[in-house]
Write a protein that holds these residues in place. Structure first.
Motif, PDB file in Angstrom:
ATOM      1  N   PRO A  32       0.180  30.054 -18.761  1.00 22.78           N
ATOM      2  CA  PRO A  32       1.338  29.722 -17.816  1.00 22.78           C
ATOM      3  C   PRO A  32       0.778  30.055 -16.317  1.00 22.78           C
ATOM      4  CG  PRO A  32       2.321  30.997 -19.419  1.00 22.78           C
ATOM      5  CD  PRO A  32       0.718  31.104 -19.641  1.00 22.78           C
ATOM      6  N   ALA A  33       1.162  29.455 -15.456  1.00 18.08           N
ATOM      7  CA  ALA A  33       0.830  29.772 -14.162  1.00 18.08           C
ATOM      8  C   ALA A  33       1.866  29.149 -13.187  1.00 18.08           C
ATOM      9  CB  ALA A  33      -0.512  29.031 -13.536  1.00 18.08           C
ATOM     10  N   ILE A  34       1.728  29.371 -11.767  1.00 19.38           N
ATOM     11  CA  ILE A  34       2.805  29.161 -10.694  1.00 19.38           C
ATOM     12  C   ILE A  34       2.015  28.887  -9.547  1.00 19.38           C
ATOM     13  CG2 ILE A  34       3.087  31.598 -10.081  1.00 19.38           C
ATOM     14  CD1 ILE A  34       6.232  30.660 -10.081  1.00 19.38           C
ATOM     15  N   SER A  35       2.973  27.904  -8.826  1.00 20.96           N
ATOM     16  CA  SER A  35       2.231  27.413  -7.461  1.00 20.96           C
ATOM     17  C   SER A  35       3.515  27.433  -6.689  1.00 20.96           C
ATOM     18  CB  SER A  35       1.713  25.890  -7.564  1.00 20.96           C
ATOM     19  OG  SER A  35       1.293  25.510  -6.437  1.00 20.96           O
ATOM     20  N   ASN A  36       3.021  27.451  -5.203  1.00 27.13           N
ATOM     21  CA  ASN A  36       4.167  27.237  -4.363  1.00 27.13           C
ATOM     22  C   ASN A  36       5.308  28.194  -4.261  1.00 27.13           C
ATOM     23  OD1 ASN A  36       2.839  25.031  -2.893  1.00 27.13           O
ATOM     24  ND2 ASN A  36       3.445  23.686  -4.715  1.00 27.13           N
ATOM     25  N   SER A  37       5.056  29.570  -4.723  1.00 27.43           N
ATOM     26  CA  SER A  37       6.373  30.356  -4.624  1.00 27.43           C
ATOM     27  C   SER A  37       5.779  31.621  -3.857  1.00 27.43           C
ATOM     28  CB  SER A  37       6.565  30.780  -6.185  1.00 27.43           C
ATOM     29  OG  SER A  37       6.708  29.823  -7.006  1.00 27.43           O
ATOM     30  N   ALA A  38       7.131  32.246  -3.364  1.00 22.81           N
ATOM     31  CA  ALA A  38       6.862  33.551  -2.645  1.00 22.81           C
ATOM     32  C   ALA A  38       6.393  34.578  -3.728  1.00 22.81           C
ATOM     33  CB  ALA A  38       7.975  33.684  -2.143  1.00 22.81           C
ATOM     34  N   ALA A  39       5.746  35.796  -3.219  1.00 24.58           N
ATOM     35  CA  ALA A  39       5.378  36.665  -4.193  1.00 24.58           C
ATOM     36  C   ALA A  39       6.483  37.405  -5.023  1.00 24.58           C
ATOM     37  CB  ALA A  39       4.513  37.892  -3.271  1.00 24.58           C
TER      38      ALA A  39
ATOM     39  N   GLN B  24      -0.291  32.370   5.255  1.00 25.35           N
ATOM     40  CA  GLN B  24       1.011  33.121   4.880  1.00 25.35           C
ATOM     41  C   GLN B  24       0.678  33.840   3.622  1.00 25.35           C
ATOM     42  OE1 GLN B  24       3.957  33.475   6.188  1.00 25.35           O
ATOM     43  NE2 GLN B  24       4.214  34.949   4.312  1.00 25.35           N
ATOM     44  N   SER B  25      -0.312  33.174   2.571  1.00 25.23           N
ATOM     45  CA  SER B  25      -0.432  33.923   1.343  1.00 25.23           C
ATOM     46  C   SER B  25      -1.072  35.146   1.291  1.00 25.23           C
ATOM     47  CB  SER B  25      -1.416  32.891   0.243  1.00 25.23           C
ATOM     48  OG  SER B  25      -2.577  32.657   0.868  1.00 25.23           O
ATOM     49  N   GLU B  26      -1.890  35.389   2.593  1.00 28.34           N
ATOM     50  CA  GLU B  26      -2.651  36.623   2.753  1.00 28.34           C
ATOM     51  C   GLU B  26      -1.855  37.911   2.668  1.00 28.34           C
ATOM     52  OE1 GLU B  26      -5.122  36.657   6.094  1.00 28.34           O
ATOM     53  OE2 GLU B  26      -6.258  35.198   5.580  1.00 28.34           O
ATOM     54  N   VAL B  27      -0.418  37.744   2.925  1.00 29.42           N
ATOM     55  CA  VAL B  27       0.343  38.654   3.395  1.00 29.42           C
ATOM     56  C   VAL B  27       1.087  39.317   2.012  1.00 29.42           C
ATOM     57  CG1 VAL B  27       2.531  39.414   4.607  1.00 29.42           C
ATOM     58  CG2 VAL B  27       1.064  37.696   5.409  1.00 29.42           C
ATOM     59  N   GLU B  28       1.375  38.567   1.212  1.00 24.96           N
ATOM     60  CA  GLU B  28       1.835  39.171  -0.108  1.00 24.96           C
ATOM     61  C   GLU B  28       1.330  38.599  -1.192  1.00 24.96           C
ATOM     62  OE1 GLU B  28       5.403  41.379  -0.082  1.00 24.96           O
ATOM     63  OE2 GLU B  28       6.565  40.043   1.401  1.00 24.96           O
ATOM     64  N   ILE B  29       1.110  37.336  -1.233  1.00 23.53           N
ATOM     65  CA  ILE B  29       0.512  36.892  -2.548  1.00 23.53           C
ATOM     66  C   ILE B  29      -0.741  37.208  -2.881  1.00 23.53           C
ATOM     67  CG2 ILE B  29       0.171  34.511  -3.860  1.00 23.53           C
ATOM     68  CD1 ILE B  29       2.197  33.225  -2.217  1.00 23.53           C
TER      69      ILE B  29
ATOM     70  N   ILE C 260     -14.436  34.126  12.052  1.00 25.70           N
ATOM     71  CA  ILE C 260     -13.634  32.994  11.913  1.00 25.70           C
ATOM     72  C   ILE C 260     -12.029  33.239  11.779  1.00 25.70           C
ATOM     73  CG2 ILE C 260     -13.156  31.220   9.931  1.00 25.70           C
ATOM     74  CD1 ILE C 260     -16.254  31.272   9.545  1.00 25.70           C
ATOM     75  N   ALA C 261     -11.718  34.324  11.067  1.00 29.40           N
ATOM     76  CA  ALA C 261     -10.153  34.689  10.980  1.00 29.40           C
ATOM     77  C   ALA C 261      -9.659  34.934  12.484  1.00 29.40           C
ATOM     78  CB  ALA C 261     -10.066  35.931  10.360  1.00 29.40           C
ATOM     79  N   ALA C 262     -10.544  35.578  13.206  1.00 29.57           N
ATOM     80  CA  ALA C 262     -10.077  35.784  14.566  1.00 29.57           C
ATOM     81  C   ALA C 262     -10.042  34.674  15.517  1.00 29.57           C
ATOM     82  CB  ALA C 262     -11.229  36.665  15.498  1.00 29.57           C
ATOM     83  N   LEU C 263     -10.394  33.465  15.201  1.00 29.59           N
ATOM     84  CA  LEU C 263     -10.276  32.186  15.789  1.00 29.59           C
ATOM     85  C   LEU C 263      -8.800  31.804  15.511  1.00 29.59           C
ATOM     86  CD1 LEU C 263     -13.575  30.402  14.973  1.00 29.59           C
ATOM     87  CD2 LEU C 263     -12.831  31.245  16.832  1.00 29.59           C
ATOM     88  N   SER C 264      -7.988  32.148  14.524  1.00 32.31           N
ATOM     89  CA  SER C 264      -6.834  31.796  14.075  1.00 32.31           C
ATOM     90  C   SER C 264      -5.758  33.052  14.429  1.00 32.31           C
ATOM     91  CB  SER C 264      -6.773  31.696  12.538  1.00 32.31           C
ATOM     92  OG  SER C 264      -5.597  31.905  12.024  1.00 32.31           O
ATOM     93  N   VAL C 265      -4.516  32.861  13.890  1.00 31.68           N
ATOM     94  CA  VAL C 265      -3.521  34.010  14.126  1.00 31.68           C
ATOM     95  C   VAL C 265      -3.261  34.658  13.038  1.00 31.68           C
ATOM     96  CG1 VAL C 265      -1.283  34.357  15.164  1.00 31.68           C
ATOM     97  CG2 VAL C 265      -2.419  32.452  16.053  1.00 31.68           C
ATOM     98  N   ASP C 266      -3.452  36.089  13.097  1.00 35.17           N
ATOM     99  CA  ASP C 266      -3.162  36.997  11.672  1.00 35.17           C
ATOM    100  C   ASP C 266      -1.648  36.704  11.461  1.00 35.17           C
ATOM    101  OD1 ASP C 266      -5.461  37.950  11.574  1.00 35.17           O
ATOM    102  OD2 ASP C 266      -5.099  39.883  12.658  1.00 35.17           O
ATOM    103  N   PRO C 267      -1.235  36.420  10.137  1.00 32.40           N
ATOM    104  CA  PRO C 267       0.086  36.614  10.137  1.00 32.40           C
ATOM    105  C   PRO C 267       0.870  37.857  10.061  1.00 32.40           C
ATOM    106  CG  PRO C 267      -1.112  36.065   7.986  1.00 32.40           C
ATOM    107  CD  PRO C 267      -2.121  36.398   9.075  1.00 32.40           C
ATOM    108  N   PRO C 268       2.211  37.762  10.324  1.00 31.48           N
ATOM    109  CA  PRO C 268       2.840  39.340  10.621  1.00 31.48           C
ATOM    110  C   PRO C 268       2.875  39.854   9.373  1.00 31.48           C
ATOM    111  CG  PRO C 268       4.263  37.480  10.957  1.00 31.48           C
ATOM    112  CD  PRO C 268       2.962  36.749  10.682  1.00 31.48           C
ATOM    113  N   PRO C 269       2.695  41.361   9.143  1.00 29.02           N
ATOM    114  CA  PRO C 269       2.485  42.205   8.017  1.00 29.02           C
ATOM    115  C   PRO C 269       3.816  41.983   7.303  1.00 29.02           C
ATOM    116  CG  PRO C 269       2.760  43.538  10.003  1.00 29.02           C
ATOM    117  CD  PRO C 269       2.484  42.256  10.396  1.00 29.02           C
ATOM    118  N   ALA C 270       3.747  42.338   5.959  1.00 35.62           N
ATOM    119  CA  ALA C 270       4.733  42.318   5.143  1.00 35.62           C
ATOM    120  C   ALA C 270       6.138  43.414   5.406  1.00 35.62           C
ATOM    121  CB  ALA C 270       4.383  42.434   3.744  1.00 35.62           C
TER     122      ALA C 270
END
Ligand SMILES: NC(=O)c1ccc[n+]([C@@H]2O[C@H](COP(=O)([O-])OP(=O)(O)OC[C@H]3O[C@@H](n4cnc5c(N)ncnc54)[C@H](OP(=O)(O)O)[C@@H]3O)[C@@H](O)[C@H]2O)c1
Length: 326
Positions: A149-156, A187-192, A308-318
């Motif tokens: 079993p696995a899960i997609s599109n969900s919060a951590a 967004q997934s970097e922050v918690e997932i 490359i990450a610096a070209l984007s915006v870091d998501p806010p911390p958790a």
């Protein structure tokens, strides 16, 4: 092709996986076959579908994939998904035991297989307690109809809640997550991805190109009217933020200055996050596929990854108080 271990399972999967959302819709059956064969030749061993893919929301995508895998099923890791409504009826979707039991049989028939290797919750259903869904998954695993079993599109927190229920009840638990992940959707970097590292979950991310935005076709050159971000209302809304276009523009320039294809670099970037096991690519034809497959040739250094990450915006911390050290 590099192969990586999927979470705690021991299963080896290619660091690029093929998403077949275009099979039966943007790619007809003949083109789907060509895409499939080229992926196999490149060493991809994961093919992802869903019960609603294929344009008709009624299994056409799974059926095309089923015909393609019939001669090589055991060499492949096949995933499909359940939960997203097919139509508007009160029970045309969701994650009740009743619906899962109905849908798994259709997916098995469509895919011409006796087991689904990774069976994802496509998106959570607020009307169904997760315990009901997990018990259905556990029974399917015991029956051998699904392997994991696995899960997609969900919060951590929802994923963690599910793991907690499985452990408390000693039933099957998620082995893998499938979040969206690309340079404009981080967004997934922050918690997932942190949860995945802590719990040794497999991570198969989707939309490495931001549905085409990071190829440069909407920011450089002719800027076509065709393409998902122009023609599909959901994708227009998902990627319509002008900031995403600014990031894409900077990113494409960065790639071109280094002499690499933007699509290849975008895929390589998504697949290089240390928590990511594999990145799901998508294509409507062989030209698009080749661009994403070129990620195999890219050596993503820590410096490139950071630049490359610096070209984007870091998501806010958790959590707040990130200004304090330790
Ligand atoms: N779990 C979920 O809810 C979920 C959601 C989405 C996707 N997925 C999975 O992830 C897979 C990949 O997702 P995705 O299709 O969104 O990935 P993506 O790599 O972000 O986008 C692929 C799309 O970008 C465009 N494209 C690709 N290469 C291109 C190129 N070289 N030049 C110009 N345009 C190019 C094509 O769309 P156009 O030609 O239409 O522009 C193609 O279909 C799907 O097949 C599916 O298996 C899962």
């Amino acid at each position: 092709m590099e192969y990586r271990t999927l979470g705690k399972t021991g299963v080896q999967i290619s660091f690029l996986s093929m998403g077949t959302m275009t099979f039966g819709s943007a790619a007809d059956e003949e083109m789907s076959g060509k895409i499939f064969n080229r992926c196999r030749e490149a060493g991809i061993n994961v093919f992802d579908t869903a019960n609603i893919y294929g344009g008709n929301r009624n299994g056409r995508g799974e059926q095309i994939l089923g015909r393609l895998i019939s001669t090589c099923r055991d060499e492949l890791v096949i995933s499909t998904k359940v939960g997203t409504p097919r139509w508007d009826g009160p029970n045309d979707g969701g994650l009740s035991r009743r619906y899962i039991m109905l849908e798994v049989e259709k997916s098995l028939r469509n895919l011409q297989t006796d087991r689904i290797d990774i069976y994802y919750i496509h998106k959570l259903d607020s009307r169904t307690p997760m315990e009901e869904t997990l018990r259905a998954m556990d029974d399917l695993q015991k029956q051998g109809k699904i392997v994991y079993p696995a899960i997609s599109n969900s919060a951590a927190w929802q994923i963690a809640l599910g793991l907690g229920i499985s452990r408390k009840e000693s039933i099957a638990e998620f082995v893998c997550v499938q979040p969206m992940y690309n340079l404009v959707k981080r967004q997934s970097e922050v918690e997932i991805l942190e949860l995945a590292k802590a719990e040794k979950l497999g991570v198969i991310t989707y939309s490495p190109l931001g549905a085409g935005l990071l190829t440069g076709k909407y920011t450089h050159g002719d800027k076509p009217d065709a393409g998902r971000i122009r023609t599909d209302e959901r994708y227009k809304a998902r990627y319509g933020n002008p900031l995403y276009f600014e990031i894409a523009e900077k990113f494409v320039d960065y790639a071109l200055e280094r002499g690499v294809k933007p699509a290849a670099l975008a895929v390589a970037w998504a697949a290089s996050h240390p928590a990511v096991t594999s990145s799901l690519i998508g294509a409507r034809n062989l030209e698009q596929l080749e661009d994403s497959l070129s990620a195999i040739e890219i050596k993503m250094t820590p410096e490139w990854r950071k630049e490359i990450a610096a070209l984007s915006v870091d998501p806010p911390p958790a959590t707040d108080r990130s200004e304090e050290k330790k």
